[in-house]
Scaffold this active site. Structure first.
Site, PDB file in Angstrom:
ATOM      1  CB  SER A  85      -0.965  -0.031   1.190  1.00  0.00           C
ATOM      2  OG  SER A  85      -2.149   0.664   0.889  1.00  0.00           O
ATOM      3  CE  LYS A 137     -16.030  21.575  11.739  1.00  0.00           C
ATOM      4  NZ  LYS A 137     -14.852  21.746  10.863  1.00  0.00           N
TER       5      LYS A 137
END
Length: 279
Positions: A85, A137
């Site tokens: 990765s 948010k």
């Protein structure tokens, strides 16, 4: 001091080791070491990668710094036991890559994880009152389930990060984007398979990679020294260097230290996109 080191450095190979999960501390250490490579004008750099990956931004910054260094220094990457990765992404900053036949590599993809403790909080009678400036948010808040619009937002974020990864591998290894997509589905493969896919150039040990770096720089592989810069201080050494409680000693002796490092990484990166493989 630097003027004194320069002549000697020009006859040596610099070595930087990247081990464990990649986060801010790794980025800081590696970038400082790369600056030294440039300042001392080492003719070659060996980057030893033994990492399952880590945060997206930190991996990108290391990759970019390595790529920029290519114009001045021969850069060879050596994939160790595991280079997956984000470890692969960093390796793309080297034009020459070597892996062991049994190296675990691949896992090209992106993952983002959050924790939902809503049911647990209900059982113990805890709730949160949230005042926010916009509906997203508190996305990935641990006290509630994701909404469908939030899932779409996060999926788009992941898709963009994934495309950046695929594009980088394609450009670095001179492969078609669709070719990279065919194996960039999160799967892992061996170094032997990576060679067949075009992810690495050669199979061999770190010593083979060192000799290759020397040859590329026009140095004698038999006589050229390899100098490790910015060595990473292990958690064991960090604990042993300070005052130890009975618990910290037990943690080191029982192998809990490695688990503590992972826990620290998980807490630090919770809710962040990761280029990470963890079996």
């Amino acid at each position: 001091m630097v003027w004194f080191l320069k002549p000697r450095a020009r006859k040596q190979i610099a070595r930087i080791e990247i081990t464990g999960a990649i986060a801010g501390s790794t980025r800081k250490r590696v970038l400082e070491s790369l600056k030294l490579v440039e300042e001392r004008k080492y003719p070659a750099l060996l980057v030893r990668i033994d990492s399952p990956g880590g945060t997206v931004g930190d991996s990108q910054e290391i990759y970019t710094a390595l790529k920029r260094l290519q114009d001045k220094t021969k850069v060879v990457a050596s994939f160790g036991n595991i280079s997956a990765s984000g470890g692969v992404y960093i390796g793309m900053g080297a034009p020459y890559i070597m892996a062991n036949p049994g190296t675990i590599t691949g896992s090209i993809g992106v993952i983002l994880r959050g924790n939902n403790l809503e049911r647990l909080l209900e059982k113990i009678g805890v709730s949160f009152k949230v005042i926010k400036s916009g509906p997203y948010k508190d996305i990935l808040a641990f006290d509630r389930e994701l909404t469908d619009p939030e899932k779409n937002i996060l999926q788009e974020l992941i898709d963009i990060s994934y495309q950046q990864f695929v594009q980088t591998v394609a450009e670095a290894r001179k492969l078609a984007v669709e070719t990279v997509r065919s194996f960039a589905d999160g799967r892992i493969f061996t170094g032997q398979q990576a060679l067949e896919l075009g992810i690495v150039d050669r199979l061999g040990t770190e010593e083979d990679a060192r000799r290759w770096a020397a040859e590329l720089a026009g140095l004698d592989p038999e006589k050229t020294r390899c100098i490790t810069l910015g060595e990473r201080k292990s958690i064991v050494n960090r604990v042993l260097s300070g005052e130890q409680s009975a618990f910290s000693q037990l943690a080191v002796l029982s192998g809990v230290a490695a688990g503590m490092e992972w826990l620290e990484f998980e807490l630090e990166t919770n809710g962040l996109p990761l280029w990470l493989y963890r079996p």
